[in-house]
Scaffold this motif. Sequence first.
Motif, PDB file in Angstrom:
ATOM      1  N   LEU A   1       0.856  -1.185   0.000  1.00  0.00           N
ATOM      2  CA  LEU A   1       0.000   0.000   0.000  1.00  0.00           C
ATOM      3  C   LEU A   1       0.891   1.234   0.000  1.00  0.00           C
ATOM      4  CD1 LEU A   1      -2.781  -0.981   2.570  1.00  0.00           C
ATOM      5  CD2 LEU A   1      -2.921  -0.917   0.085  1.00  0.00           C
ATOM      6  N   HIS A   2       0.895   1.939  -1.102  1.00  0.00           N
ATOM      7  CA  HIS A   2       1.747   3.118  -1.220  1.00  0.00           C
ATOM      8  C   HIS A   2       1.162   4.285  -0.426  1.00  0.00           C
ATOM      9  CE1 HIS A   2       4.428   1.700  -4.521  1.00  0.00           C
ATOM     10  NE2 HIS A   2       3.409   0.886  -4.755  1.00  0.00           N
ATOM     11  N   GLY A   3       2.010   4.967   0.328  1.00  0.00           N
ATOM     12  CA  GLY A   3       1.617   6.211   0.986  1.00  0.00           C
ATOM     13  C   GLY A   3       0.652   6.062   2.137  1.00  0.00           C
ATOM     14  N   ARG A   4       0.504   4.871   2.712  1.00  0.00           N
ATOM     15  CA  ARG A   4      -0.454   4.663   3.794  1.00  0.00           C
ATOM     16  C   ARG A   4       0.215   4.130   5.060  1.00  0.00           C
ATOM     17  NH1 ARG A   4      -4.102   8.008   1.970  1.00  0.00           N
ATOM     18  NH2 ARG A   4      -5.420   7.247   0.270  1.00  0.00           N
ATOM     19  N   SER A   5       1.464   4.486   5.284  1.00  0.00           N
ATOM     20  CA  SER A   5       2.174   3.948   6.456  1.00  0.00           C
ATOM     21  C   SER A   5       1.544   4.401   7.764  1.00  0.00           C
ATOM     22  CB  SER A   5       3.648   4.358   6.413  1.00  0.00           C
ATOM     23  OG  SER A   5       3.769   5.777   6.364  1.00  0.00           O
ATOM     24  N   ASP A   6       1.103   5.665   7.838  1.00  0.00           N
ATOM     25  CA  ASP A   6       0.474   6.140   9.080  1.00  0.00           C
ATOM     26  C   ASP A   6      -0.823   5.389   9.353  1.00  0.00           C
ATOM     27  OD1 ASP A   6       2.509   7.947   9.381  1.00  0.00           O
ATOM     28  OD2 ASP A   6       1.366   9.667   8.605  1.00  0.00           O
ATOM     29  N   GLU A   7      -1.618   5.192   8.310  1.00  0.00           N
ATOM     30  CA  GLU A   7      -2.882   4.483   8.477  1.00  0.00           C
ATOM     31  C   GLU A   7      -2.647   3.028   8.888  1.00  0.00           C
ATOM     32  OE1 GLU A   7      -3.573   7.953   5.774  1.00  0.00           O
ATOM     33  OE2 GLU A   7      -2.049   6.381   5.998  1.00  0.00           O
ATOM     34  N   ILE A   8      -1.634   2.426   8.295  1.00  0.00           N
ATOM     35  CA  ILE A   8      -1.327   1.028   8.632  1.00  0.00           C
ATOM     36  C   ILE A   8      -0.906   0.909  10.090  1.00  0.00           C
ATOM     37  CG2 ILE A   8       0.388  -0.788   8.224  1.00  0.00           C
ATOM     38  CD1 ILE A   8       0.195  -0.096   5.233  1.00  0.00           C
ATOM     39  N   SER A   9      -0.158   1.874  10.581  1.00  0.00           N
ATOM     40  CA  SER A   9       0.284   1.809  11.986  1.00  0.00           C
ATOM     41  C   SER A   9      -0.901   1.906  12.938  1.00  0.00           C
ATOM     42  CB  SER A   9       1.292   2.922  12.272  1.00  0.00           C
ATOM     43  OG  SER A   9       0.689   4.207  12.165  1.00  0.00           O
ATOM     44  N   VAL A  10      -1.913   2.710  12.583  1.00  0.00           N
ATOM     45  CA  VAL A  10      -3.119   2.797  13.417  1.00  0.00           C
ATOM     46  C   VAL A  10      -3.819   1.437  13.458  1.00  0.00           C
ATOM     47  CG1 VAL A  10      -5.421   3.821  13.600  1.00  0.00           C
ATOM     48  CG2 VAL A  10      -3.458   5.259  13.041  1.00  0.00           C
ATOM     49  N   ILE A  11      -3.945   0.801  12.298  1.00  0.00           N
ATOM     50  CA  ILE A  11      -4.594  -0.514  12.241  1.00  0.00           C
ATOM     51  C   ILE A  11      -3.781  -1.546  13.013  1.00  0.00           C
ATOM     52  CG2 ILE A  11      -5.206  -2.410  10.685  1.00  0.00           C
ATOM     53  CD1 ILE A  11      -5.964  -0.247   8.617  1.00  0.00           C
ATOM     54  N   ASP A  12      -2.460  -1.496  12.878  1.00  0.00           N
ATOM     55  CA  ASP A  12      -1.607  -2.451  13.603  1.00  0.00           C
ATOM     56  C   ASP A  12      -1.790  -2.314  15.114  1.00  0.00           C
ATOM     57  OD1 ASP A  12      -0.598  -3.523  11.283  1.00  0.00           O
ATOM     58  OD2 ASP A  12       1.240  -2.327  11.288  1.00  0.00           O
ATOM     59  N   ARG A  13      -1.885  -1.071  15.620  1.00  0.00           N
ATOM     60  CA  ARG A  13      -2.087  -0.873  17.066  1.00  0.00           C
ATOM     61  C   ARG A  13      -3.447  -1.421  17.497  1.00  0.00           C
ATOM     62  NH1 ARG A  13       0.360   4.136  16.019  1.00  0.00           N
ATOM     63  NH2 ARG A  13      -1.674   5.193  15.966  1.00  0.00           N
TER      64      ARG A  13
ATOM     65  N   GLY B   1     -12.845   5.099  -4.189  1.00  0.00           N
ATOM     66  CA  GLY B   1     -11.550   4.778  -4.782  1.00  0.00           C
ATOM     67  C   GLY B   1     -10.356   5.245  -3.984  1.00  0.00           C
ATOM     68  N   MET B   2     -10.589   5.795  -2.776  1.00  0.00           N
ATOM     69  CA  MET B   2      -9.476   6.369  -2.021  1.00  0.00           C
ATOM     70  C   MET B   2      -8.643   5.318  -1.296  1.00  0.00           C
ATOM     71  SD  MET B   2      -8.251   9.335  -1.996  1.00  0.00           S
ATOM     72  CE  MET B   2      -9.625  10.371  -2.509  1.00  0.00           C
ATOM     73  N   GLY B   3      -9.082   4.071  -1.288  1.00  0.00           N
ATOM     74  CA  GLY B   3      -8.284   3.010  -0.679  1.00  0.00           C
ATOM     75  C   GLY B   3      -8.854   2.470   0.614  1.00  0.00           C
ATOM     76  N   LYS B   4     -10.122   2.735   0.879  1.00  0.00           N
ATOM     77  CA  LYS B   4     -10.732   2.242   2.122  1.00  0.00           C
ATOM     78  C   LYS B   4     -10.769   0.717   2.131  1.00  0.00           C
ATOM     79  CE  LYS B   4     -14.553   4.504   1.249  1.00  0.00           C
ATOM     80  NZ  LYS B   4     -14.156   5.133  -0.019  1.00  0.00           N
ATOM     81  N   THR B   5     -11.243   0.154   1.027  1.00  0.00           N
ATOM     82  CA  THR B   5     -11.322  -1.305   0.942  1.00  0.00           C
ATOM     83  C   THR B   5      -9.935  -1.932   1.022  1.00  0.00           C
ATOM     84  OG1 THR B   5     -13.342  -1.151  -0.373  1.00  0.00           O
ATOM     85  CG2 THR B   5     -12.139  -3.226  -0.462  1.00  0.00           C
ATOM     86  N   ALA B   6      -8.953  -1.295   0.427  1.00  0.00           N
ATOM     87  CA  ALA B   6      -7.585  -1.829   0.479  1.00  0.00           C
ATOM     88  C   ALA B   6      -7.080  -1.887   1.921  1.00  0.00           C
ATOM     89  CB  ALA B   6      -6.658  -0.969  -0.373  1.00  0.00           C
ATOM     90  N   LEU B   7      -7.426  -0.903   2.725  1.00  0.00           N
ATOM     91  CA  LEU B   7      -7.008  -0.917   4.131  1.00  0.00           C
ATOM     92  C   LEU B   7      -7.739  -2.018   4.905  1.00  0.00           C
ATOM     93  CD1 LEU B   7      -6.709   2.890   4.909  1.00  0.00           C
ATOM     94  CD2 LEU B   7      -4.853   1.211   4.910  1.00  0.00           C
ATOM     95  N   LEU B   8      -9.004  -2.264   4.568  1.00  0.00           N
ATOM     96  CA  LEU B   8      -9.704  -3.385   5.201  1.00  0.00           C
ATOM     97  C   LEU B   8      -9.029  -4.700   4.818  1.00  0.00           C
ATOM     98  CD1 LEU B   8     -13.514  -2.522   4.845  1.00  0.00           C
ATOM     99  CD2 LEU B   8     -11.957  -1.988   6.715  1.00  0.00           C
ATOM    100  N   GLU B   9      -8.639  -4.817   3.565  1.00  0.00           N
ATOM    101  CA  GLU B   9      -7.969  -6.045   3.134  1.00  0.00           C
ATOM    102  C   GLU B   9      -6.611  -6.197   3.817  1.00  0.00           C
ATOM    103  OE1 GLU B   9      -8.003  -5.575  -1.069  1.00  0.00           O
ATOM    104  OE2 GLU B   9     -10.057  -6.335  -1.309  1.00  0.00           O
ATOM    105  N   TYR B  10      -5.926  -5.065   4.030  1.00  0.00           N
ATOM    106  CA  TYR B  10      -4.673  -5.144   4.786  1.00  0.00           C
ATOM    107  C   TYR B  10      -4.937  -5.652   6.201  1.00  0.00           C
ATOM    108  CZ  TYR B  10      -0.831  -3.965   7.772  1.00  0.00           C
ATOM    109  OH  TYR B  10       0.170  -4.056   8.706  1.00  0.00           O
ATOM    110  N   ALA B  11      -5.983  -5.087   6.840  1.00  0.00           N
ATOM    111  CA  ALA B  11      -6.298  -5.507   8.211  1.00  0.00           C
ATOM    112  C   ALA B  11      -6.578  -7.003   8.252  1.00  0.00           C
ATOM    113  CB  ALA B  11      -7.489  -4.719   8.738  1.00  0.00           C
TER     114      ALA B  11
END
Length: 909
Positions: A2-14, A34-44
């Motif tokens: 996921l490009h450019g979403r390191s801060d968001e990923i850290s929130v999900i990781d916590r 299209g902003m990447g909401k679903t992609a963050l759910l898939e990362y989670a």
Amino acid sequence: MLHGRSDEISVIDRLLADCRTGRSGCLLITGEPGMGKTALLEYAESAADGLRVMRGTAIESEAHLPFAGLHLLLRPALDRTDALPAPQARALRGAFGLAPAEPGDRMLVGLAVLSLLAEFAAGGPVLCLVDDAQWLDRASAEALLFAARRLDAEGIALITAARTGFDAPGLAHMPLTGLDAPAAAGLLAEHAATLSPANRYRVLAEAQGNPLALLELPLALVAGRPVAAGQALPMTDTVQAAFLDRVRRLPEPSRHLLLVAAAEDTGDRDVVLRAAAPLGCRPTDLVPAETEGLLRVDNHTVRFRHPLVRSAVYQAAPVSLRLVVHTALAEALHRPEDADRRAWHHAVVATGPDEQVAAELESTARRATERSGHAAAAAAYERAAQLTESGTDRARRLVLAAEAIAEEGDIDRMVELARRGAASTDDPDLTVRAIRVRAAAAFHHGLLRTARRLLTEAAELTRAGDPAPAAHMMLDAVHAAWYLGEDEIADTADRLDALPLPPDDPLTHVARLLTWAVRSAIGQGDRDPEALARRVAAAERTGFGGPHDTILVGATSLQAAGQDTEAHRVAGELLAECRDRGRIGRTPPVLACVARSSAFLGRHTDAWDEATEALHIAQELGHRQWTAEISGVLAYLAAVGGDERRCHAFADDALAAPEPGAVPPGMSWAHWALALLDLGHARWESARTRLAALHSGPVSHQLPGLRSIPDLIEAAVRLGRPDAAREPLARLTDWAHDAAQPWIDAHVQRCRALLAPEADAAELYRAALRLHPDDRQFERARTALLYGEWLRRTRRKSEARTQLRDAFETFRRLGATPWAERARTELDATGEVVPGSGVADGTGALSVLTSQERKIIRLAARGLSNRDIAAQLFLSPRTVGYHLYKAFPKLGVTARTELAALALTDAAP
């Protein structure tokens, strides 16, 4: 990646890390399509090692089907339903159509969701993912958010994704914006390395950092479609256009099959294929769409790759073809359990009045109402009305829609529907029902004059027939008038009294008790204590009229009559019933009544806990009237403890007027609270000014009016203005005569002592102390403080120390800091040095606990199980266990059986 979403990923990781340790948490991710909401759910989901995953995606076309979205999410946990408390299990099964629905509180389903998730998490931590929450039906969204706000110690992580604008108060919010330039360039290079520099520049400019556009626009370029020149299109249109390019390349049968799937709202593969067959489509026609990456197909479902694919396919289809598809779907949904979906497909096809379809929708609405899906019911009733010829049936369906949406609290819409319904008929019954909806809306908006006028108007229309409905409306009108002024309350009470009610009807006894209470409050009582006693006894014999609202009126009337102990009992029983039956939406006014009684009885910690719970629920439900009044009660309680910041903050909320020129619902409480705060700090002039404004203003008849008279007299005497205390004392004496309550007599004796010559004051103070009931420690300590101050001034220091020491210890134990400081200062003046400050020393066991822990410990001490406590407090059993685990060491106990031996005394919050 996921490009450019390191801060968001850290929130999900916590969030996931906390979940693994047994803590719960919620996160709302919002952004444009299209902003990447679903992609963050898939990362989670990919990062959820050791967690069980529940996932659901809301679909726009299901927004009119109650609990459809919630059912899809909770299917993995439904086998745990039997473990829920019986009322919750029944509510959940009824909501999901798994059993006959029972009428009940719409928030009870939310409590059942909380309990079900907690039960499911008992087998290990759980990750819940909800995509496209903006398309959740109202009932599902409400229940899910209710549960989410109460997650605490269950080991559940809930991540919800929705488009910008989705409202979820109480949830941590993470808005997504476009990728920055380096991240956007990196994503494009990874997925479209063969683009020419010119096209790469155009895509980056057009996408504006939208990840989905960065992935889809290059595919459109490869297909030969030029990127639009000039001004950029709105992003949704741009990405949809890119999807449509791929759709248009499909064979016609595949395009038709895609349209059927887009119009079908469950993703049921068999239904899609059955409906598509008359259009010449075969199962093999799914293959091109699946190969193109537009669909995902398994043995049971057909899922679109992205919601924009669905909307693009549907919106681009000719209207005539959409109607053919909906007709085919209605015919394919032939099972009885598909009746609601079938009705809505028929409704889409109908283009003019159609009584058969309208009747189907009305049946759908009734079923939704039975399942507490009031928003869905309102939508069905409204559409049914649109398909109905002008006349009584159309008006009836509009009024039904207004009544359904009233349960949701959508004020503007319920008013509009009620007005349209009333304008469509001259039927008096429908007119009255429409007026009552508008009155309820006005009351919840704080438009009390409007509410009173409408209720009085509706009562006049019904009084010629059965007077009971008119009486119920006039009881509500008295409630609204109570917050306006003496003229309004007197007129409304007269109208209620004039109704020809049967002499032995329970409602009659409550009405007569209420009219006595309000007339006494405005100085028009019949001055006969025995008559009051007879009214109270008659109301008690009949259970205060039976219905919820009538019982609450009876309890409030008892408070106006000074019968606080009885009011506390009646309101407490009503609260227990609300909790047992899960009537969460009805609890704010009941909790407010209980909290007022607790405050009057000096149980300040109880009152604080009850009022804060009432405030949270009232805010959650959007009840501005109760929010303001309860804030006033909390301001008063903060004043007792001398908390200036909280007192002023709550008073500001209580003084917020709902409309220009209106009296704020919490004004009387706010004035009393601020004056009491001043008295505690010996700011006599400020206290007198505030109390004078209360007693000369439009709401002097409300509960704080009479009850603050002793404070007004104390401030006047302290300022050397005894003449200003004569008239208030006369009013207090009259009230004491009417109410015949020892605690009011104690106040009268205390106030007389303040004004008496030296030869008489001591006996008056002693008489007041004898009259104070043991359960009103705060007021008894105030009398002891005044008596001790008087004794010191008359140089009787030894006697003064006894009174002042008693007052100091009581104030200290109750946490009434400024009052304890006053008592300590007086003790110092007698020569007795008191070390430290007047802050509560924790003598009461509960003083070391948080508000949540206090409530749980009290119930545990009564022998309730974690499950019973959870049902009472609208929590999950695991959260109850967590707070008990934290509270036991603070109390020095190791088992529940030890709680009964603790001195669970009250203290100020």
